[in-house]
Design a protein around this motif. Structure first.
Motif, mmCIF file in Angstrom:
data_model
loop_
_atom_site.group_PDB
_atom_site.id
_atom_site.type_symbol
_atom_site.label_atom_id
_atom_site.label_comp_id
_atom_site.label_asym_id
_atom_site.label_seq_id
_atom_site.Cartn_x
_atom_site.Cartn_y
_atom_site.Cartn_z
ATOM 1 N N GLU A 22 55.541 53.911 34.633
ATOM 2 C CA GLU A 22 55.666 54.149 36.071
ATOM 3 C C GLU A 22 54.894 53.095 36.879
ATOM 4 O O GLU A 22 55.381 52.620 37.918
ATOM 5 C CB GLU A 22 55.143 55.550 36.406
ATOM 6 C CG GLU A 22 55.957 56.699 35.807
ATOM 7 C CD GLU A 22 57.198 57.037 36.619
ATOM 8 O OE1 GLU A 22 57.519 56.298 37.560
ATOM 9 O OE2 GLU A 22 57.844 58.062 36.314
ATOM 10 N N LEU A 23 53.715 52.730 36.392
ATOM 11 C CA LEU A 23 52.916 51.720 37.100
ATOM 12 C C LEU A 23 53.587 50.357 37.053
ATOM 13 O O LEU A 23 53.507 49.578 38.023
ATOM 14 C CB LEU A 23 51.510 51.639 36.495
ATOM 15 C CG LEU A 23 50.613 52.861 36.742
ATOM 16 C CD1 LEU A 23 49.313 52.720 35.971
ATOM 17 C CD2 LEU A 23 50.329 53.044 38.234
ATOM 18 N N ALA A 24 54.237 50.030 35.932
ATOM 19 C CA ALA A 24 54.933 48.744 35.831
ATOM 20 C C ALA A 24 56.066 48.669 36.841
ATOM 21 O O ALA A 24 56.306 47.606 37.450
ATOM 22 C CB ALA A 24 55.470 48.562 34.404
ATOM 23 N N ILE A 25 56.764 49.771 37.056
ATOM 24 C CA ILE A 25 57.841 49.795 38.048
ATOM 25 C C ILE A 25 57.273 49.575 39.449
ATOM 26 O O ILE A 25 57.803 48.788 40.248
ATOM 27 C CB ILE A 25 58.612 51.127 37.973
ATOM 28 C CG1 ILE A 25 59.420 51.179 36.674
ATOM 29 C CG2 ILE A 25 59.526 51.301 39.187
ATOM 30 C CD1 ILE A 25 60.097 52.497 36.414
ATOM 31 N N ILE A 26 56.187 50.252 39.752
ATOM 32 C CA ILE A 26 55.548 50.068 41.067
ATOM 33 C C ILE A 26 55.097 48.619 41.225
ATOM 34 O O ILE A 26 55.247 48.016 42.305
ATOM 35 C CB ILE A 26 54.358 51.035 41.223
ATOM 36 C CG1 ILE A 26 54.872 52.476 41.296
ATOM 37 C CG2 ILE A 26 53.534 50.688 42.460
ATOM 38 C CD1 ILE A 26 53.782 53.515 41.253
ATOM 39 N N GLU A 27 54.559 48.041 40.157
ATOM 40 C CA GLU A 27 54.051 46.662 40.232
ATOM 41 C C GLU A 27 55.154 45.681 40.607
ATOM 42 O O GLU A 27 54.973 44.835 41.498
ATOM 43 C CB GLU A 27 53.435 46.272 38.889
ATOM 44 C CG GLU A 27 52.873 44.851 38.878
ATOM 45 C CD GLU A 27 52.126 44.523 37.592
ATOM 46 O OE1 GLU A 27 51.888 43.326 37.345
ATOM 47 O OE2 GLU A 27 51.778 45.458 36.832
ATOM 48 N N VAL A 28 56.309 45.765 39.935
ATOM 49 C CA VAL A 28 57.357 44.779 40.223
ATOM 50 C C VAL A 28 58.037 45.071 41.559
ATOM 51 O O VAL A 28 58.453 44.132 42.262
ATOM 52 C CB VAL A 28 58.391 44.723 39.081
ATOM 53 C CG1 VAL A 28 57.731 44.261 37.782
ATOM 54 C CG2 VAL A 28 59.115 46.049 38.875
ATOM 55 N N ALA A 37 52.658 46.763 50.369
ATOM 56 C CA ALA A 37 51.579 46.187 49.571
ATOM 57 C C ALA A 37 50.435 47.196 49.440
ATOM 58 O O ALA A 37 50.177 47.997 50.348
ATOM 59 C CB ALA A 37 51.069 44.910 50.238
ATOM 60 N N GLY A 38 49.779 47.157 48.298
ATOM 61 C CA GLY A 38 48.628 48.017 48.060
ATOM 62 C C GLY A 38 48.954 49.326 47.384
ATOM 63 O O GLY A 38 48.043 50.067 46.982
ATOM 64 N N ILE A 39 50.234 49.636 47.229
ATOM 65 C CA ILE A 39 50.625 50.910 46.609
ATOM 66 C C ILE A 39 50.169 50.960 45.148
ATOM 67 O O ILE A 39 49.697 52.000 44.662
ATOM 68 C CB ILE A 39 52.152 51.123 46.700
ATOM 69 C CG1 ILE A 39 52.590 51.225 48.176
ATOM 70 C CG2 ILE A 39 52.576 52.366 45.911
ATOM 71 C CD1 ILE A 39 52.021 52.418 48.888
ATOM 72 N N LEU A 40 50.311 49.837 44.449
ATOM 73 C CA LEU A 40 49.935 49.811 43.029
ATOM 74 C C LEU A 40 48.467 50.152 42.844
ATOM 75 O O LEU A 40 48.117 51.007 42.019
ATOM 76 C CB LEU A 40 50.248 48.440 42.418
ATOM 77 C CG LEU A 40 49.805 48.260 40.959
ATOM 78 C CD1 LEU A 40 50.541 49.232 40.048
ATOM 79 C CD2 LEU A 40 50.045 46.813 40.513
ATOM 80 N N GLN A 41 47.604 49.506 43.616
ATOM 81 C CA GLN A 41 46.172 49.739 43.459
ATOM 82 C C GLN A 41 45.801 51.187 43.810
ATOM 83 O O GLN A 41 45.021 51.832 43.100
ATOM 84 C CB GLN A 41 45.384 48.778 44.354
ATOM 85 C CG GLN A 41 43.870 48.843 44.178
ATOM 86 C CD GLN A 41 43.431 48.550 42.761
ATOM 87 O OE1 GLN A 41 43.995 47.690 42.090
ATOM 88 N NE2 GLN A 41 42.413 49.282 42.284
ATOM 89 N N GLN A 42 46.364 51.690 44.873
ATOM 90 C CA GLN A 42 46.077 53.075 45.258
ATOM 91 C C GLN A 42 46.555 54.059 44.179
ATOM 92 O O GLN A 42 45.881 55.047 43.878
ATOM 93 C CB GLN A 42 46.770 53.412 46.593
ATOM 94 C CG GLN A 42 46.218 52.663 47.800
ATOM 95 C CD GLN A 42 46.966 53.057 49.063
ATOM 96 O OE1 GLN A 42 46.873 54.202 49.532
ATOM 97 N NE2 GLN A 42 47.718 52.115 49.624
#
Length: 445
Positions: A22-28, A37-42
């Protein structure tokens, strides 16, 4: 079953794999400005693995039929309200389960392949050490003609080599990303930006031609490769266990403290490693049957077939990993008794020696032929070696033979004379093992 591999298939690590996907999908998606921007870190900060209630996910799995549904519910409950919509976008639960499973299985197959390389090296040592160690070849469990123990070990290695090429290919390109969305047609925005390829790269997986929600060939390929490997290992331990029998005594398992004993018969030394390997391989055969029966799946998501395939595959990987590890221990410490091989071979050596002996003693047939027949009958009657008995009977008659005749007779009586191209087969196998190990070292550099 390999204990380390089984631990790597824990519920906690499975949840971590689902989260990583799920995080990899958010990252790309964030990289391509498809989400703010910033969604991945949060998201990372809000979804630390220790915040998940693993036991509750397990308990709630039955409600939706898979673990992704309660995992996603927990994740969204942990996320701040403003970023919840960006979690699990363009994904379905099967994407999460299939991809997480692939992520967990790939390192396990690498462990199997690494152990099989060590098994091949152990085979190479046995082959080189016993290229000229004669033993009985056996067909339908009965003695036939001579072979060498080196060529027997070559056959073991050849069966492994046949399956290792496929397993190596599977390790490097047989673990696929699953990302097709609710009905497998993917998402135009994702495809336009080639996001599946980027997620696959991040996770160390291959990109399929299309999502494989009901095309279960990737699962069947893995299971078939594992089962072929199980069959090759089973073949080896069948030979070893039979050769360890008290009546043969040609081999023995490594002397490991506390292993192989009997609760009621202290004199016994049971081939426990062979038993463990055999048990694992039989169970893998059963798992392949289940997976084969789940390969054909209807429409865009199956009812039951998808759910039924993952546990047999995961347990199958752990079983084959355990068998490979045990086989490495078995072959690296295998005890070989050439004198017992020679003695057992001689019990029926008249089957292939009588005619050559008669040709050799053609000019003395009146005196020697009856003795050849006598030696054959006496050897079987007394359960002794034919060559041993023949020499006992003919010692005085052969004492005046010339050196040339004695040398010719020694060659004629040597089992190696009747071993065909066994030594050539040993050399071919040793070269093949050397090539495989060399290629593996090059790939891993």
């Amino acid at each position: 079953m390999h204990s380390d591999i089984a631990k790597r298939f824990s519920d906690r690590l499975f949840v971590q794999a689902m989260l990583d996907f799920e995080l990899a999908i958010i990252e790309v998606r964030e990289y391509h400005s498809l989400i703010p921007a910033g969604i991945l870190q949060q998201t990372k900060e809000a979804l630390a693995i220790d915040l998940f209630d693993i036991d509750d996910i397990e308990a709630q799995t039955y409600l939706g039929g898979n673990a992704a549904i309660p995992f996603i519910a927990q994740a969204k409950a942990l996320l701040p309200q403003e970023i919840k919509p960006y979690f699990h976008q363009t994904v379905t639960s099967q994407d999460v389960i299939d991809t997480a499973m692939m992520m967990m299985l790939k390192p396990a197959l690498k462990r199997i392949n690494d152990d099989l390389l060590d098994v091949l090296q152990a085979c190479a040592i046995l082959i080189e050490s016993h290229r000229t160690t004669p033993m009985a070849g056996r067909t339908l469990l009965q003695q036939a003609l001579p072979i060498t123990f080196g060529v027997k070990a070559s056959q073991w290695a050849a069966s492994l080599i046949a399956v290792m090429q496929n397993l190596t290919q599977l390790e490097h390109s047989g673990f696929y990303l699953q990302w097709g969305g609710p009905v497998g047609v993917s998402n135009e925005e994702n495809e336009h930006h080639e996001l599946p390829q980027q997620v696959a790269t991040l996770l160390g997986l291959s990109l399929p031609l299309l999502p494989w929600h009901t095309n279960r060939q990737p699962i069947h390929a893995l299971a078939s490769g594992l089962d072929a490997c199980a069959g090759a290992m089973e073949n080896i331990v069948e030979d070893i266990a039979l050769m360890c029998q008290s009546e043969l005594g040609e081999l023995a398992e490594p002397a490991i403290e506390g292993m192989g004993g009997s609760s009621s018969m202290p004199h016994k030394r049971n081939p426990v490693l062979c038993a463990l390997i055999k048990t694992a391989t039989l169970r893998m055969h059963g798992h392949l049957s289940v997976i084969s029966n789940t390969t054909a799946q209807p429409f865009e998501r199956a009812l039951g077939q998808w759910h039924a395939s993952w546990m047999p595959l995961m347990e199958g990987v752990a079983l084959v990993a355990g068998a490979a590890d045990y086989l490495k221990t078995l072959l690296q410490g295998l005890q070989v008794y050439p004198e017992r091989m020679a003695a057992n071979l001689d019990l029926n050596s008249d089957a292939y020696l009588v005619e050559p002996l008669k040709r050799h003693f053609l000019d003395r047939q009146e005196r020697i032929y009856p003795l050849i027949e006598q030696a054959s009958q006496q050897a079987h009657r007394e359960h002794k070696g034919f060559v041993q008995t023949f020499f006992e009977i003919t010692t005085e008659l052969l004492v005046d033979d010339s050196d040339n005749d004695s040398n010719e007779l020694a060659i004629l009586l040597s089992p190696l004379t009747y071993c065909g191209a066994a030594d050539r087969q040993c050399q071919l196998t040793l070269r093949a093992i050397e090539t495989i190990i060399s290629n593996s070292l090059s790939i891993n550099r």
